[in-house]
Structure formats: structure tokens, C-alpha cells
Design a protein around this motif. Structure first.
Motif, PDB file in Angstrom:
ATOM      1  N   PRO A 252       0.832  -1.209   0.000  1.00 12.40           N
ATOM      2  CA  PRO A 252       0.000   0.000   0.000  1.00 12.40           C
ATOM      3  C   PRO A 252       0.866   1.259   0.000  1.00 12.40           C
ATOM      4  O   PRO A 252       1.996   1.249   0.509  1.00 12.40           O
ATOM      5  CB  PRO A 252      -0.788  -0.114   1.308  1.00 12.40           C
ATOM      6  CG  PRO A 252      -0.753  -1.555   1.670  1.00 12.40           C
ATOM      7  CD  PRO A 252       0.548  -2.077   1.158  1.00 12.40           C
ATOM      8  N   ASP A 253       0.337   2.332  -0.574  1.00 14.30           N
ATOM      9  CA  ASP A 253       1.042   3.616  -0.587  1.00 14.30           C
ATOM     10  C   ASP A 253       0.876   4.275   0.782  1.00 14.30           C
ATOM     11  O   ASP A 253      -0.178   4.810   1.107  1.00 14.30           O
ATOM     12  CB  ASP A 253       0.476   4.519  -1.681  1.00 14.30           C
ATOM     13  CG  ASP A 253       1.353   5.733  -1.938  1.00 14.30           C
ATOM     14  OD1 ASP A 253       1.759   6.381  -0.950  1.00 14.30           O
ATOM     15  OD2 ASP A 253       1.625   6.035  -3.110  1.00 14.30           O
ATOM     16  N   LEU A 254       1.934   4.232   1.575  1.00 18.44           N
ATOM     17  CA  LEU A 254       1.836   4.693   2.964  1.00 18.44           C
ATOM     18  C   LEU A 254       1.681   6.207   3.059  1.00 18.44           C
ATOM     19  O   LEU A 254       1.064   6.708   3.999  1.00 18.44           O
ATOM     20  CB  LEU A 254       3.056   4.221   3.754  1.00 18.44           C
ATOM     21  CG  LEU A 254       3.344   2.708   3.694  1.00 18.44           C
ATOM     22  CD1 LEU A 254       4.459   2.351   4.660  1.00 18.44           C
ATOM     23  CD2 LEU A 254       2.094   1.891   3.995  1.00 18.44           C
ATOM     24  N   SER A 255       2.231   6.948   2.108  1.00 16.45           N
ATOM     25  CA  SER A 255       2.036   8.402   2.134  1.00 16.45           C
ATOM     26  C   SER A 255       0.576   8.742   1.891  1.00 16.45           C
ATOM     27  O   SER A 255       0.029   9.676   2.497  1.00 16.45           O
ATOM     28  CB  SER A 255       2.917   9.080   1.090  1.00 16.45           C
ATOM     29  OG  SER A 255       4.290   8.914   1.408  1.00 16.45           O
ATOM     30  N   ASN A 256      -0.073   7.982   1.010  1.00 18.58           N
ATOM     31  CA  ASN A 256      -1.496   8.219   0.758  1.00 18.58           C
ATOM     32  C   ASN A 256      -2.370   7.768   1.914  1.00 18.58           C
ATOM     33  O   ASN A 256      -3.562   8.112   1.970  1.00 18.58           O
ATOM     34  CB  ASN A 256      -1.927   7.516  -0.529  1.00 18.58           C
ATOM     35  CG  ASN A 256      -1.586   8.335  -1.758  1.00 18.58           C
ATOM     36  OD1 ASN A 256      -1.394   9.541  -1.674  1.00 18.58           O
ATOM     37  ND2 ASN A 256      -1.512   7.680  -2.903  1.00 18.58           N
ATOM     38  N   ALA A 257      -1.813   7.005   2.847  1.00 18.45           N
ATOM     39  CA  ALA A 257      -2.555   6.667   4.060  1.00 18.45           C
ATOM     40  C   ALA A 257      -2.640   7.861   5.001  1.00 18.45           C
ATOM     41  O   ALA A 257      -3.480   7.886   5.910  1.00 18.45           O
ATOM     42  CB  ALA A 257      -1.893   5.491   4.775  1.00 18.45           C
ATOM     43  N   GLY A 258      -1.777   8.865   4.785  1.00 17.57           N
ATOM     44  CA  GLY A 258      -1.692  10.002   5.695  1.00 17.57           C
ATOM     45  C   GLY A 258      -3.012  10.696   5.998  1.00 17.57           C
ATOM     46  O   GLY A 258      -3.348  10.916   7.171  1.00 17.57           O
ATOM     47  N   PRO A 259      -3.808  11.069   4.998  1.00 15.26           N
ATOM     48  CA  PRO A 259      -5.066  11.750   5.307  1.00 15.26           C
ATOM     49  C   PRO A 259      -6.007  10.904   6.161  1.00 15.26           C
ATOM     50  O   PRO A 259      -6.703  11.433   7.041  1.00 15.26           O
ATOM     51  CB  PRO A 259      -5.665  12.025   3.919  1.00 15.26           C
ATOM     52  CG  PRO A 259      -4.501  12.007   2.993  1.00 15.26           C
ATOM     53  CD  PRO A 259      -3.540  11.012   3.557  1.00 15.26           C
ATOM     54  N   PHE A 260      -6.031   9.598   5.917  1.00 13.87           N
ATOM     55  CA  PHE A 260      -6.936   8.732   6.675  1.00 13.87           C
ATOM     56  C   PHE A 260      -6.471   8.572   8.126  1.00 13.87           C
ATOM     57  O   PHE A 260      -7.285   8.574   9.057  1.00 13.87           O
ATOM     58  CB  PHE A 260      -7.052   7.383   5.964  1.00 13.87           C
ATOM     59  CG  PHE A 260      -7.545   7.504   4.548  1.00 13.87           C
ATOM     60  CD1 PHE A 260      -8.892   7.667   4.279  1.00 13.87           C
ATOM     61  CD2 PHE A 260      -6.648   7.500   3.487  1.00 13.87           C
ATOM     62  CE1 PHE A 260      -9.355   7.803   2.977  1.00 13.87           C
ATOM     63  CE2 PHE A 260      -7.091   7.636   2.183  1.00 13.87           C
ATOM     64  CZ  PHE A 260      -8.449   7.796   1.924  1.00 13.87           C
ATOM     65  N   LEU A 261      -5.155   8.442   8.320  1.00 17.23           N
ATOM     66  CA  LEU A 261      -4.634   8.402   9.689  1.00 17.23           C
ATOM     67  C   LEU A 261      -4.875   9.738  10.387  1.00 17.23           C
ATOM     68  O   LEU A 261      -5.182   9.782  11.586  1.00 17.23           O
ATOM     69  CB  LEU A 261      -3.140   8.074   9.675  1.00 17.23           C
ATOM     70  CG  LEU A 261      -2.756   6.700   9.114  1.00 17.23           C
ATOM     71  CD1 LEU A 261      -1.241   6.544   9.104  1.00 17.23           C
ATOM     72  CD2 LEU A 261      -3.412   5.576   9.914  1.00 17.23           C
ATOM     73  N   ALA A 262      -4.750  10.828   9.628  1.00 19.84           N
ATOM     74  CA  ALA A 262      -5.020  12.151  10.204  1.00 19.84           C
ATOM     75  C   ALA A 262      -6.461  12.263  10.671  1.00 19.84           C
ATOM     76  O   ALA A 262      -6.753  12.940  11.665  1.00 19.84           O
ATOM     77  CB  ALA A 262      -4.711  13.234   9.177  1.00 19.84           C
ATOM     78  N   ALA A 263      -7.377  11.592   9.983  1.00 18.95           N
ATOM     79  CA  ALA A 263      -8.784  11.628  10.388  1.00 18.95           C
ATOM     80  C   ALA A 263      -8.970  11.043  11.780  1.00 18.95           C
ATOM     81  O   ALA A 263      -9.769  11.549  12.586  1.00 18.95           O
ATOM     82  CB  ALA A 263      -9.635  10.869   9.376  1.00 18.95           C
TER      83      ALA A 263
END
Length: 451
Positions: A252-263
Motif C-alpha cells: 500500500p502507498d503509505l504516504s497516501n494513508a496520511g489523510p486517513f490516519l489524520a482523520a
């Protein structure tokens, strides 16, 4: 405030109805997918790339390689996801390659074109013509390539491929982009003399991406001597060799996980990203530690990585030089924190899809924030924010940062949210599905094709 009904390109960023509880399946890594495609094109036998990211940047890369003669067959296995079969062939021109605004395409492919037999023309989006390519162009010329760029050091340009490249030793100032180094390393096994590359400029940005390149070269069978292994500082050596076709599954693209983790952090909720690798060179792997410093906590299990918000957002002082692509989402979270933050080491972001530092300062201030550009970063003083239009400058990470702000700020209108398709297809659907479930009774399971 601008009426979104009068401007259909404005997306109303949804406000979180409560604590987010969700499992979000993030598509594959763009960085891994595009490196894998280049290495497979250089191999001596067919290979597979499984669960690749299908986005604008990766489709541009695949189409460009096809234009130079590489066969890429796409299949979909209902149980195992998408898989691309790459069958190498003699690289050839004439060809015209559209790089869009993809840094990996515009920088990784000129060395490939130098190995092709024939003329290869590179064009792209307007912003692509402003992004630096001088490090790759200058190095290729020293290694024996013929390139016409009319002295610009940028697109448009034409590579006159001779079917081979001498290779040897070269110095490169890669302080503007680590992609200058990765671009040359990825094709180096095909150079007649291999490559000895020495970085001669200032601090090298985004070093994890270079480590990713080295690791993937070795998986493909290349012999690489790199600083990460205790070798000479700022020097990489690649021996000439045949690359092997591999069967590679993209994480998975971990940088693109950023917004979801930020949520999770912002709403005091909990978000799980399945498939988070225990070992990776992706820049996004720094996110759990950063968001822990900002008030969250995380756990990595066989199920994936789960980040839990602590109900309070802390400010942060941090050098993001090696993981600059994370700066937009971190800046958005910092704008909602309870103390000031300072992000440093990211002057190179002025040369990305847009000038990200100027854009973040302008757009956060436009919503009532207090953000100041520094020589190499941003100083963020939290203020009460209000709604308004958040311009994205055709930059996918600006668009996702705006969505993060919208969790806590009503009436944020995101200009051209479709630009997220560059690396994160179906982002609006993934985002709204995650939040729709937060208004219900149970945790969401969100992913491509779901919700």
C-alpha cells in the motif's frame, strides 16, 4: 463564500460527524509501481507486478514504456486483484512520451530512452516544463547520451537513443530532487560500464526513496554499492549486469494513508490501514511516529496499522527533509493543533507539482490561519479557521490536505479534487465512505470498489 453549485469543480469537503472508526484499504504505492515497471522493462525475461497502483502517474509510465516497445498486459484476478505482465523487448523510437506532471516519468525515462534505438521526444503538462531536469540531462550527456533541450535543463526535450550507453563515472547535484539519483541508478545495470554516481550538492532530500531504488535494484538482481550499507558517503556504484524478471507485489502507498490516519487523530477516532509492511523504505512509514508526537498512538499487528487519536492535537517541531511529501498533510493537522508548529528541511518542495510551501501558506491563511514561510519550511500558529475555497494548484497532496482540514472546519470547498487521481484514484469516494460510517453504528471497511 463561493457557491459550489455555480462552480462544479469545487468539492465540499465533508465535516466529520464524530469520531472516525474505519478500516481503509489504500491502493498500492506509486513509487514502487513505477520503479517496478522500469526495472521490468530492463529485464531479460518477463515479470509480474501485482496489485499495482492504477493512477494517472502509473498509467503514464506504462503507456510511455509501451510507446518504446515494452509489452504490458493487464489482467484482473477477482481474488488476487490486478496484475500486470511485463514482457521486455528491444527499446526503440521514434516515440513521443507524455509525462503529464509526473516526476518519476519525466526523470526516470530519459535514461531509458538513451538506451533505445531511435529518437524519443518528451512533452508534458505546463507545470512539468518548470520542474528541474538538469541533473538527469547533464549526467546523461557526460555518460555519452545525446539530448536536445535547447539549454533549458527541463522539458520539452528529445533523447537521441543509440541503443546503448557507455556509462562510467559522473557527478550530479541532486539537492533539487532525489529522483535525479534514482533515475540514473534504475537504468545503470544496462550501461556498458555500469555507473559510479557521486552527489556533489547540498543536503540530499527524500533519501528513503533512493533506498527504495537500491533495494528494488537488488531484488531484480543488480549489484549495488550504496551509502546505506556503509559505503562511501554520497556515492553509489552499480555494476553492469542482466536484470531478472521478478514477481513483485506492491505494498500500500503509505504516504497516501496520511489523510486517513489524520482523520483518526483529528476526530479522536481509530483508523486501520491493512497490509502495512513491517519493513519498508516508503516515506509514509514515518507517519505513525509523527502522529504519535502530535497526540495519537498506534499499534502494528498482522491486521495492519491502527492509529488512535488521543482527543488532543499537539504542535510539532520537525525536520521533514527526508520525508517532504508528508508535509502537506502534517501542515493541515498542525493548523488544527493547540500549539504552534514548525516544519523545516523542505525547501525542495518549492520545486514539486507546485510550490507547495507558498501554496500551503496562501491557502491556510485564506481560511483564517497564521502561516509564515521560512527559508526551508513553514511556521504554523493555530488560529480559528473558517470555510472558503482551498485552491489545489493541480497538486494531489494539496487536495487531500484540504479534505483533512474539512474534517474540523465547515464549508471548505476543494478546488479540483479530481487531481487526487494522480496517485489516489477514487479519493472522494474513499473519504466520504469513511465518514458516512462514522455517522452510523459500526466501523467502516473502505477500499477501492467499496462504499
Amino acid at each position: 463564500m463561493t457557491d459550489s453549485t455555480a462552480q462544479p469543480d469545487l468539492w465540499p469537503a465533508p465535516t466529520a460527524p464524530g469520531a472516525v472508526e474505519a478500516t481503509v484499504t489504500v491502493p498500492g504505492s506509486k513509487s514502487v509501481t513505477n520503479r517496478a515497471l522500469v526495472l521490468a522493462a530492463h529485464s531479460t525475461e518477463p515479470g509480474w507486478v501485482r496489485r499495482p497502483l492504477r493512477s494517472r502517474d502509473t498509467v503514464l509510465m506504462a503507456d510511455a514504456l509501451r510507446t518504446m516497445g515494452v509489452q504490458i498486459d493487464e489482467t484482473v484476478n477477482p481474488s488476487g486483484g490486478e496484475a500486470w505482465r511485463i514482457i521486455p523487448a528491444g527499446l526503440h523510437g521514434p516515440a513521443t512520451i507524455d509525462v503529464g506532471n509526473a516526476g518519476t516519468v519525466m526523470r526516470f525515462l530519459p535514461p531509458v530512452a538513451a538506451l533505445a534505438d531511435g529518437e524519443v521526444r518528451f512533452v508534458g503538462d505546463a507545470r512539468a516544463y518548470e520542474r528541474p531536469l538538469h541533473g538527469v540531462i547533464g549526467a546523461l550527456r557526460k555518460l555519452g547520451a545525446r539530448i536536445d533541450d535547447e539549454g533549458r535543463g527541463s522539458l520539452p526535450l528529445t533523447v537521441h537513443g543509440a541503443g546503448s550507453l557507455s556509462g562510467g563515472s559522473v557527478e550530479v547535484d541532486a539537492s533539487a530532487s532525489s529522483q535525479f539519483v534514482s533515475a540514473l541508478l534504475l537504468s545503470a545495470p544496462r550501461f556498458n560500464k555500469g555507473l559510479e554516481l557521486r552527489h556533489t550538492g547540498g543536503a540530499l532530500p527524500s533519501v528513503p526513496h533512493i533506498r527504495m531504488t537500491v533495494d528494488m535494484l537488488r531484488i531484480a538482481g543488480a549489484k549495488v554499492d550504496a551509502p546505506q550499507d556503509g559505503g562511501t558517503r554520497n556515492v553509489w556504484r552499480v555494476a553492469p549486469s542482466a536484470l531478472l524478471g521478478r514477481d513483485l507485489t506492491v505494498d500500500p502507498d503509505l504516504s497516501n494513508a496520511g489523510p486517513f490516519l489524520a482523520a483518526a487523530l483529528i476526530t479522536g477516532g481509530r483508523v486501520t490501514i491493512p497490509g502495512w509492511p513491517r519493513r519498508t523504505t516508503q516515506a509514509g512509514d514515518a507517519l505513525p511516529g509523527i502522529f504519535t508526537r502530535m497526540g495519537g498512538s498506534y499499534e502494528l499487528t498482522d491486521r495492519g496499522l491502527t492509529l488512535t487519536g488521543g482527543g488532543r492535537i499537539n504542535g510539532i517541531t520537525i525536520d521533514l527533509h527526508e520525508v517532504g511529501e508528508l508535509a502537506p498533510v502534517i501542515a493541515a493537522v498542525a493548523a488544527l493543533a493547540e500549539e504552534p508548529s514548525e516544519l523545516s528541511g523542505i525547501a525542495h518542495l518549492r520545486l514539486h507539482e507546485t510550490d507547495r510551501l507558498a501554496a500551503l501558506a496562501a491557502e491556510l491563511n485564506g481560511l483564517g490561519g497564521d502561516v509564515t514561510e521560512t527559508e526551508d519550511g513553514l511556521r504554523i500558529r493555530p488560529r480559528p479557521l473558517h470555510g472558503g475555497v482551498f485552491h489545489t494548484y493541480e497538486d494531489h497532496r494539496l487536495a487531500t490536505a484540504a479534505a483533512v482540514l474539512g474534517l474540523a472546519v465547515k464549508d471548505v470547498l476543494v478546488e479540483n479534487v479530481a487531481t487526487t487521481a494522480k496517485t489516489l484514484p477514487d479519493f472522494p469516494q474513499l473519504w466520504t465512505a469513511m465518514l458516512d460510517e462514522a455517522a452510523g453504528d459500526g466501523p467502516a471497511s473502505v477500499g477501492p470498489g467499496r462504499g
